[in-house]
Write an enzyme that holds these catalytic residues in place. Structure first.
Site, PDB file in Angstrom:
ATOM      1  N   HIS A   1      -8.824 -13.146  41.175  1.00 20.79           N
ATOM      2  CA  HIS A   1      -8.424 -12.095  42.104  1.00 20.79           C
ATOM      3  C   HIS A   1      -9.405 -10.924  42.101  1.00 20.79           C
ATOM      4  O   HIS A   1      -9.745 -10.385  43.148  1.00 20.79           O
ATOM      5  CB  HIS A   1      -7.019 -11.621  41.712  1.00 20.79           C
ATOM      6  CG  HIS A   1      -6.386 -10.708  42.710  1.00 20.79           C
ATOM      7  ND1 HIS A   1      -5.756 -11.182  43.832  1.00 20.79           N
ATOM      8  CD2 HIS A   1      -6.285  -9.367  42.749  1.00 20.79           C
ATOM      9  CE1 HIS A   1      -5.294 -10.156  44.526  1.00 20.79           C
ATOM     10  NE2 HIS A   1      -5.599  -9.043  43.891  1.00 20.79           N
TER      11      HIS A   1
ATOM     12  N   HIS B 207      -0.624 -10.627  49.860  1.00 19.82           N
ATOM     13  CA  HIS B 207       0.342 -10.383  48.794  1.00 19.82           C
ATOM     14  C   HIS B 207       1.283 -11.584  48.735  1.00 19.82           C
ATOM     15  O   HIS B 207       2.497 -11.458  48.798  1.00 19.82           O
ATOM     16  CB  HIS B 207       1.101  -9.063  49.002  1.00 19.82           C
ATOM     17  CG  HIS B 207       1.133  -8.213  47.778  1.00 19.82           C
ATOM     18  ND1 HIS B 207       2.177  -7.406  47.429  1.00 19.82           N
ATOM     19  CD2 HIS B 207       0.224  -8.065  46.785  1.00 19.82           C
ATOM     20  CE1 HIS B 207       1.899  -6.791  46.286  1.00 19.82           C
ATOM     21  NE2 HIS B 207       0.725  -7.173  45.894  1.00 19.82           N
TER      22      HIS B 207
END
Lengths: 81, 742, 220
Positions: free
Chosen positions: B47, B93
């Site tokens: 990430h 998300h």
């Protein structure tokens, strides 16, 4: 000292959220439900000389802010030390 | 102080490989302390480090004369004239939204807003791209309801309009939904703020909400495959406070009007760790942090927890020395925490102290930019063969087909969703949800920003390169269709596990296709986000490289929309019709198949047709314009009629080989235009001169959609069909009856 | 015309309201911070939409107790026009300046759409430029716009002609389709629809303009 204020709609004020809960319960097969009411609980930690003083103080808080007397009623409980 | 070796189990819990551990030992010359291990774990997570994607992301074109700041900062920046810039980015998300849809989606919106106002821009629009599982999957309805409420709950409260987006359903998302949020802001060109720490001795300041134990290791979670026990990860979900965010926006923008701020960065994934490392790395400085000064929400938090917390609505700033009191006063006015928690050094090291002890002392550059970079093996899928359709296999009448398509989950009206979003707050929304692109006025001017999010994942699965091109081309068309000059894109690349060569092949193919399209259309990538490991128990999502496009309308008086405003206008179809049904919505919904090659995207044709349409809009010849996409010509026509509240007639040429191909084929580079009679001839002549295929296909008017060869469909029936499905399904009705995509 | 718009922490339509007023009034409109207690001389105060204090506790409840509200109560008593839109309406009911209360929408979800309303009285500084019964289209955008009032209160509103606007397609379940009400002296108006978002043809309509023009005509 701990105080607890329970706030609920006055009788006669329709609560859309309570109504939705009632409908959802009926959809799940709970057919015996005859009423749903929601109560909001606000817990407070406060300093006060005694229970009476604490209760008076919390009642004033409820009148002035925590509850809206137009649509809501409230009850106050003072917990033992 | 001697530190113990890290056990293989601790290493695994931190998502680090033995090779990565060896590298850490090499950098430090000793085993890491616990806090340091946590730092490496999040900074080297997929990430934060982009370790699997970085070598491929370099393929994107990122420059153009109007690009002020490309990828690498909090958001991309493009010039929009008159001394102003647009700042925008899209971010995923996905994992948090699957675990707790309301909070996951809400904090997704909060995070992307911070990326934009961090750069000094006032956020002016939010868009969302949502992908859910099959409508008949037991969790889909709950997830959709929660995500929509979460996006609305956050965006509505902060008072930034949610002006557009897209939503689709496919069983491949049953175990991994996608929630991608894009935010656009506007700033003065000479007051853009960057996240580059500078000035030895300058204070490092923490502002916003207090730090709690929220979301510790969220970044690592976003970098791991899901398994059935995802529910057990629930405590890591962060809770958003949009009220706090609103105060933070106002306080930051107020302070940014002065020159107190040297650098600013939001605390997003990996919280204080990534924000401090990124600021130091970009500035080539060191930072000393004193964790005892960090405002805490919970007692007895460890240094590890403070460094890794993902509590929301927090920012880290470097202030100019001597300006602390001024800055503190602004935050006090907005009733926000303000704490000096460190200072900038020239050591190139991050030194973190807690309770009188050094808990981390690591060099910044190797942590922030020095993660391993993987060139993972990849394999493209076999080239798909074109799908040949036969009208005889369709057992529905053409009329039934149209009504079925207009009410199918992927084409039915999204009104139920966007009516829960405040799309008119800020009083600059010129075109909200429901059109090709949303249009937001640049406050106080006659200019507008056109905004869209697009991707067709089923095309990407069948042919990643073509799907990648198509996502960019469709965004481009949507901007052109409202009268905008496309400027740049942001992207959000959602894929499965990159350690699988077939998934990595999808990723590489899509990127290369996108890059080709960006280059051909002078439509560079200025910001973006990669979300990998969207996979549960080996079932990956469809490859979904979401594209967020931004364009500029110089004069809003010249914009177009999909509603035509009069009867008797000529409808002109731009583009070639081959009747391409492979990977179409028609193929899936009516034939129950998902196969063959997606429609080819010819980038020269895209450019030529877009230039032609843009010139016609500029010349004031178009009364309406619509990009042709899912569902093809007939669906586009129906959408125009519904938007207009007027009917129209669509003619079918006698010579078409396949009626269904003509009506529902998804050939690319096409637009449907409404043209006043006096402009028809010059438009057709200019098309011929420019080598653009343009043919008259109908006329507007009446109160029904009439397509040659089928009984008229009243607007009322069209509307009932189109508007009915989503509310009925959310109310507990059945999913679509169609077949194979379930 | 001396007008001002109050900003509470969490207000988000303060700029929109100021811009719409300035456009119609053709003069600057002041900005007031919720903590202020000494106000300049004013003819009109606007309480804007938004989520003051995050809508926490009850919508408008905390803002209704902020320092500036004492001043606004005093101005209202003196006959200064007070306009509360959306969250501003909620604040006015919470402050006791308007009767009734606003609770969760009947369908429980946030609703943002243009709605049709009718002008129910023109006898007010806010509505005198409209025609009685005139139909307007204004956007609503709220989660808690369901107006409740007891039968006696409703009878009184009706008897005193204090219902300013009624919904023609009630989006939230409000009692008697009430979209806006006037205070006892008719100088305080609370309404859920957003007239400030309907003052520009580019944004889809100008039906809100006459509300501000009414004020301009009455107050200058």
């Amino acid at each position: 000292m701990k105080a607890r204020v329970a706030i609920r709609y006055r009788p006669g004020v329709l609560d859309p959220e309570a109504r939705a809960i009632e409908k959802a319960l009926a959809n799940l097969g709970f057919t015996g439900v005859r009423g749903v009411a929601r109560t909001r609980i606000i817990e407070l930690e406060l300093e006060a000389a005694d229970r009476e003083a604490a209760e008076a103080e919390v009642r004033r808080m409820s009148e002035e802010l925590l509850a809206n007397p137009v649509i809501e009623t409230y009850s106050v409980t003072i917990a033992d030390r | 102080m001697a530190t113990a070796e890290i056990t293989p189990q601790e290493l695994a819990e931190h998502g680090l490989t033995p090779e990565e551990y060896a590298r850490i030992r090499e950098i430090l010359g000793r085993p890491p302390r616990p806090v340091e291990l946590g730092i490496f774990s999040v900074m080297w997570s997929e990430h934060c480090s982009y370790k699997s994607s970085r070598i491929h992301l370099r393929k994107f074109p990122t420059e153009a004369p109007w690009v002020v700041c490309g990828p690498g900062e909090n958001a991309g920046v493009v010039d929009i004239g008159d001394g102003q810039v647009a700042v925008f980015k899209m971010e995923s998300h996905n994992h948090p939204s699957f675990i707790e849809p309301y909070q996951g989606a809400a904090t997704g919106v909060g995070g992307i807003l911070r990326d934009v106002f961090t750069m000094g821009a006032r956020p002016v629009a939010i868009l969302d791209a949502l992908r859910f599982g099959a409508p008949d999957h037991p969790r889909t309805r709950h997830l959709l309801a929660g995500v929509v409420a979460g996006i609305g709950g956050y965006g509505n409260c902060v008072g930034v309009p949610t002006v557009g987006g897209e939503t689709s359903f496919h069983r491949a998302y049953n175990g991994n939904i996608l929630v991608n949020a894009m935010c656009v802001g506007i700033a003065p060109r000479d007051r853009v703020f960057y996240a580059r720490a500078a000035g030895v001795g300058n204070p490092v300041v923490y502002v916003g909400a207090k730090t709690g134990r929220d979301g510790i290791h969220g970044a690592t979670m976003a970098s791991a495959e899901f398994s059935e026990d995802a529910e057990a990860k629930r405590p890591t979900v962060q809770v958003g406070d949009p009220f706090m965010e609103k105060l933070l926006i106002e306080a930051c923008l107020e302070l940014m009007a002065s020159d107190c701020i040297v650098a600013i960065q939001d605390m997003g994934a990996a919280g204080l760790t990534s924000s401090s490392f990124e600021m130091a790395a970009r500035g080539g400085t060191g930072i000393e942090l004193d964790l005892d000064a960090v405002p805490l929400r919970e007692a007895n938090m460890s240094a590890y927890e403070i460094m890794l917390s993902e509590s929301q609505e927090r920012m880290l700033m470097v202030l100019a020395r001597g300006r602390e009191a001024e800055a503190r006063a602004v935050f006090a006015k907005w009733e926000l925490d303000f704490a000096i928690i460190g200072r900038v050094t020239d050591s190139g090291r991050m030194v973190v102290r807690h309770r009188g002890e050094v808990v981390a002392d690591v060099p910044v550059a190797p942590v922030s930019g020095g993660s391993p970079v993987y060139d993972r093996p990849w394999r493209l899928p076999d080239p798909p063969v074109p799908f040949i359709s036969d009208d005889q296999t369709v057992h529905l009448s053409p009329r039934e087909v149209l009504l079925r398509l207009l009410s199918c989950p992927d084409l039915a009206s999204r009104r139920w969703i966007w009516e829960q979003y405040d799309h008119s707050v800020m009083a600059d929304t010129v075109a909200g949800p429901g059109g090709d692109a949303a249009v937001v006025r640049v406050h106080g001017t006659k200019k507008g920003l056109a905004l869209t999010v697009d991707c067709t994942p089923r095309y990407c699965r069948a042919d990643p390169r073509m799907g990648g091109r198509q996502a960019v081309a469709e965004a481009y068309r949507n901007l052109v269709a409202v009268g905008a000059r496309p400027l740049a894109i942001t992207d959000c690349l959602n894929f499965g596990n990159p350690e699988r060569p077939d998934i990595m092949g999808q990723f590489v193919g899509c990127i290369e296709g996108m890059a080709e399209a960006c280059r051909a259309l002078s439509f560079p990538v200025v910001s973006g986000n990669v979300s990998l490991y969207n996979e549960t128990d080996g079932q990956a999502v469809l490859p979904t490289p979401e594209v967020g496009g931004l364009g500029l309308i110089e004069d809003l008086a010249k914009r177009t929309g999909l509603a035509f405003d009069a009867d008797g206008l000529h409808l002109v179809l731009i583009g070639e019709v081959t009747g391409w049904l492979g990977q179409s919505v028609f193929q899936r919904e009516i034939l129950g198949r998902e196969e063959g090659a997606p429609p080819p995207v010819d980038l020269l044709l895209e450019k030529r047709h877009a230039d032609f349409v843009a010139a016609q809009i500029e010349a004031g010849r178009l009364r309406a314009c619509h990009d042709l996409a899912d569902g093809g010509l007939a669906v586009a026509m129906a959408e125009m009629c519904l938007a207009s509240g007027r009917g129209g007639r669509l003619s079918v040429p006698a010579e078409v080989p396949s009626l269904f191909g003509w009506l529902y084929g998804e050939d690319q580079a096409r637009y449907l235009l409404a043209v006043a009679p006096e402009h028809l001839r010059p438009l057709l002549e200019e098309a011929a001169a420019a080598g653009v295929i343009a043919r008259e296909v109908g006329v507007t008017g009446g109160d029904a959609l009439i397509i040659d060869g089928m009984p008229p469909i009243s607007l009322e029936e069209l509307r009932r069909c189109h508007e009915g499905w989503l509310p009925a399904w959310m109310d507990g009705g059945e999913g679509s009856e169609s077949g194979s995509w379930r | 015309m001396r007008a001002a718009v109050v900003t509470f922490p969490g207000s988000n339509c303060d700029r929109d309201l100021r811009v719409a007023m300035e456009r119609v009034f053709d003069r600057p409109v002041a900005s007031l911070w919720h903590a202020e207690t000494e106000l300049p001389p004013l003819d009109l105060v606007g309480l804007p939409g938004g989520f003051s204090y995050g809508d926490y506790l009850r919508c408008g409840a905390i803002a209704a107790r902020s320092p500036i509200m004492g001043e606004i109560r005093r101005l209202a008593r003196r006959g200064v026009a007070v306009l509360g839109i959306c969250n501003g309406f909620q604040i006015l009911t919470e402050a006791g300046l308007l009767p009734g209360a606003l609770v969760r929408n009947m369908r429980l979800s946030f609703v943002c759409r243009p709605v049709r309303i009718a002008v129910a009285t023109t006898a007010s500084p806010f509505t005198n430029a409209y025609a009685q019964g005139q139909e307007l289209t204004l956007p609503v955008a709220h989660h808690d716009g369901n107006y409740v009032i007891d039968p006696e209160g409703l009878a009184r509103l009706e008897a005193e002609d204090r219902i300013a606007f009624r919904y023609l397609d009630n989006p939230n379940g409000s009692t008697a389709d009430i979209a806006g009400v006037l205070g006892p002296q008719r100088n305080v108006l609370g309404m859920m629809p957003h007239p400030e978002r309907a003052c520009d043809p580019l944004l889809g309509g100008e039906d809100g303009v006459l509300l501000f023009r009414s004020l301009l005509a009455m107050l200058t």
